[in-house]
Design a protein around this motif. Structure first.
Motif, PDB file in Angstrom:
ATOM      1  N   MET A 168       6.301  -6.524   6.816  1.00 16.99           N
ATOM      2  CA  MET A 168       7.372  -5.565   6.568  1.00 16.99           C
ATOM      3  C   MET A 168       8.213  -6.114   5.421  1.00 16.99           C
ATOM      4  N   ILE A 169       8.223  -5.395   4.283  1.00 21.33           N
ATOM      5  CA  ILE A 169       8.876  -5.957   3.095  1.00 21.33           C
ATOM      6  C   ILE A 169      10.108  -5.174   2.651  1.00 21.33           C
ATOM      7  N   GLY A 170      10.359  -4.005   3.269  1.00 17.47           N
ATOM      8  CA  GLY A 170      11.482  -3.182   2.820  1.00 17.47           C
ATOM      9  C   GLY A 170      12.680  -3.273   3.742  1.00 17.47           C
ATOM     10  N   GLY A 191       7.695 -12.035  -6.666  1.00 16.28           N
ATOM     11  CA  GLY A 191       6.671 -11.641  -7.623  1.00 16.28           C
ATOM     12  C   GLY A 191       6.021 -10.334  -7.220  1.00 16.28           C
ATOM     13  N   MET A 192       6.057  -9.356  -8.148  1.00 12.12           N
ATOM     14  CA  MET A 192       5.433  -8.057  -7.944  1.00 12.12           C
ATOM     15  C   MET A 192       4.496  -7.801  -9.132  1.00 12.12           C
ATOM     16  N   SER A 193       3.992  -6.587  -9.238  1.00 16.73           N
ATOM     17  CA  SER A 193       2.979  -6.312 -10.278  1.00 16.73           C
ATOM     18  C   SER A 193       3.425  -6.745 -11.680  1.00 16.73           C
ATOM     19  N   GLN A 194       4.720  -6.539 -11.986  1.00 15.82           N
ATOM     20  CA  GLN A 194       5.215  -6.813 -13.340  1.00 15.82           C
ATOM     21  C   GLN A 194       5.337  -8.299 -13.653  1.00 15.82           C
ATOM     22  N   THR A 220       0.809  -1.225   0.000  1.00 12.62           N
ATOM     23  CA  THR A 220       0.000   0.000   0.000  1.00 12.62           C
ATOM     24  C   THR A 220       0.839   1.271   0.000  1.00 12.62           C
ATOM     25  N   LYS A 221       2.137   1.140  -0.280  1.00 11.96           N
ATOM     26  CA  LYS A 221       3.029   2.288  -0.062  1.00 11.96           C
ATOM     27  C   LYS A 221       2.742   3.491  -0.948  1.00 11.96           C
ATOM     28  N   THR A 222       2.058   3.306  -2.076  1.00  9.72           N
ATOM     29  CA  THR A 222       1.893   4.426  -3.001  1.00  9.72           C
ATOM     30  C   THR A 222       0.536   5.119  -2.902  1.00  9.72           C
ATOM     31  N   LEU A 228       2.897 -13.291  -2.970  1.00 10.59           N
ATOM     32  CA  LEU A 228       3.152 -12.271  -3.981  1.00 10.59           C
ATOM     33  C   LEU A 228       3.023 -10.915  -3.302  1.00 10.59           C
ATOM     34  N   ARG A 229       3.902 -10.007  -3.643  1.00 11.55           N
ATOM     35  CA  ARG A 229       3.829  -8.657  -3.060  1.00 11.55           C
ATOM     36  C   ARG A 229       3.409  -7.702  -4.170  1.00 11.55           C
ATOM     37  N   ILE A 230       2.132  -7.345  -4.177  1.00 10.58           N
ATOM     38  CA  ILE A 230       1.604  -6.610  -5.324  1.00 10.58           C
ATOM     39  C   ILE A 230       1.088  -5.232  -4.914  1.00 10.58           C
ATOM     40  N   GLY A 231       1.626  -4.214  -5.573  1.00 12.66           N
ATOM     41  CA  GLY A 231       1.192  -2.853  -5.296  1.00 12.66           C
ATOM     42  C   GLY A 231       0.463  -2.260  -6.482  1.00 12.66           C
ATOM     43  N   SER A 232       1.220  -1.716  -7.439  1.00 13.84           N
ATOM     44  CA  SER A 232       0.619  -0.902  -8.497  1.00 13.84           C
ATOM     45  C   SER A 232      -0.498  -1.596  -9.275  1.00 13.84           C
ATOM     46  N   ALA A 233      -0.415  -2.895  -9.494  1.00 19.70           N
ATOM     47  CA  ALA A 233      -1.471  -3.578 -10.268  1.00 19.70           C
ATOM     48  C   ALA A 233      -2.827  -3.513  -9.555  1.00 19.70           C
TER      49      ALA A 233
HETATM   50  C1  LIG Z   1       6.852  -1.646  -3.720  1.00 18.08           C
HETATM   51  C2  LIG Z   1       7.250  -3.032  -3.467  1.00 18.08           C
HETATM   52  C3  LIG Z   1       6.523  -4.098  -4.006  1.00 18.08           C
HETATM   53  C4  LIG Z   1       5.321  -3.907  -4.931  1.00 18.08           C
HETATM   54  O1  LIG Z   1       5.724  -3.368  -6.142  1.00 18.08           O
HETATM   55  P1  LIG Z   1       4.674  -3.169  -7.354  1.00 18.08           P
HETATM   56  O2  LIG Z   1       5.555  -3.166  -8.549  1.00 18.08           O
HETATM   57  O3  LIG Z   1       3.996  -1.881  -7.118  1.00 18.08           O
HETATM   58  O4  LIG Z   1       3.746  -4.314  -7.332  1.00 18.08           O
HETATM   59  C5  LIG Z   1       6.939  -5.386  -3.701  1.00 18.08           C
HETATM   60  N1  LIG Z   1       8.004  -5.620  -2.909  1.00 18.08           N
HETATM   61  C6  LIG Z   1       8.737  -4.626  -2.364  1.00 18.08           C
HETATM   62  C7  LIG Z   1       9.890  -4.965  -1.499  1.00 18.08           C
HETATM   63  C8  LIG Z   1       8.386  -3.298  -2.634  1.00 18.08           C
HETATM   64  O5  LIG Z   1       9.110  -2.309  -2.088  1.00 18.08           O
END
Ligand SMILES: *Cc1c(COP(=O)(O)O)cnc(C)c1O
Length: 242
Positions: free
Chosen positions: A92-94, A217-220, A39-41, A233-238
């Motif tokens: 916590m993913i960062g 795995g992220m949005s791309q 949800t960071k964005t 899966l860690r999905i933000g922008s999608a």
């Molecule tokens: C922002 C982020 C994501 C999600 O990225 P999107 O491309 O927006 O899906 C996943 N993992 C980490 C560690 C991130 O910082």
């Protein structure tokens, strides 16, 4: 055009369908794969919609966000007479600085981004004070490029052995971030490397039965990640596309 709850709902459905398709291709069950909404964005309102729509695994990459988001959401859920701790789980993913460990342990269920023994030891010490066992993953640098964070593939097994002996830590898996690219296939080699490393470590019984997650795995590139064995899966922008 503004982001609406209906758009987010459509995005969720589309992502879920894509995950199902990828699972079918790889002979996996969709229940093995969970989606962490990053949800960071976005502002707070879309986060509340996500939760209303049933997304209960939420991720943030910065400690400060984890704190403010957690508070806002707790307030939102309390107004609905729901128990925040029962409804959502924060991941916590960062990158985590050692001086922020305390703040994170108060607020998140799983830390995906452990990248040194000293950080793991700090988490363990703090968890001991709280009489808790914290679930962590090791962040691995699989992309053979100078990434700022992440453990080298060759150092992971040894570090995993050490971390898994810490009494207040549960080593639950491995995490990686693939190279950012418009081409999802570019991520596949990194995902394969992470899965192979994971299988090797499982073979060595590192982490025991708790060791069962691949956070990749992220949005791309999440479909490719599912094909290669991702369980988170860690999905933000999608999720927030218009
Ligand atoms: C922002 C982020 C994501 C999600 O990225 P999107 O491309 O927006 O899906 C996943 N993992 C980490 C560690 C991130 O910082």
């Amino acid at each position: 055009m503004a982001l609406t709850k209906a758009k987010i709902e459509r995005n969720i459905r589309r992502i879920e369908e894509n995950v199902q398709t990828a699972c079918a291709k790889a002979n996996r069950r969709p229940e093995e794969v969970s989606i962490i909404a990053v949800t960071k964005t976005v502002e707070f309102e879309p986060v509340s919609w996500l939760v209303d729509l049933g997304m209960t695994e939420l991720g943030e990459s910065r400690v400060q966000h984890l704190i403010t988001r957690g508070q806002e959401l707790a307030e939102h859920l309390r107004r609905r007479r729901q128990q925040p701790a029962r409804v959502v789980r924060w991941h916590m993913i960062g990158h985590l600085q050692r001086n922020k460990v305390k703040a994170v342990l108060d607020r998140s269920e799983i830390i995906h981004s452990v990248d040194s023994l000293r950080l793991a030891e700090d988490i363990n010490a703090r968890a001991e004070k709280l009489s808790r066992r914290i679930s962590v993953m090791l962040q691995i640098n699989c992309s053979r490029e100078d990434r700022k964070f992440g453990i080298a593939v060759g150092a992971a097994t040894h570090l995993g052995e050490l971390v898994s002996t810490l009494a207040n830590i549960r080593l639950v898996g491995l995490m990686t971030m693939a190279r950012l690219s418009d081409d999802a296939e570019a991520a596949r080699p990194a995902f394969i490397r992470l899965r192979e490393l994971y299988e090797e470590m499982r073979g060595d019984k590192i982490g025991g039965d708790d060791f069962r997650h691949l956070s990749m795995g992220m949005s791309q590139d999440y479909q490719v990640a599912v094909e290669e064995g991702a369980t988170m899966l860690r999905i933000g922008s999608a999720l927030f596309e218009e």
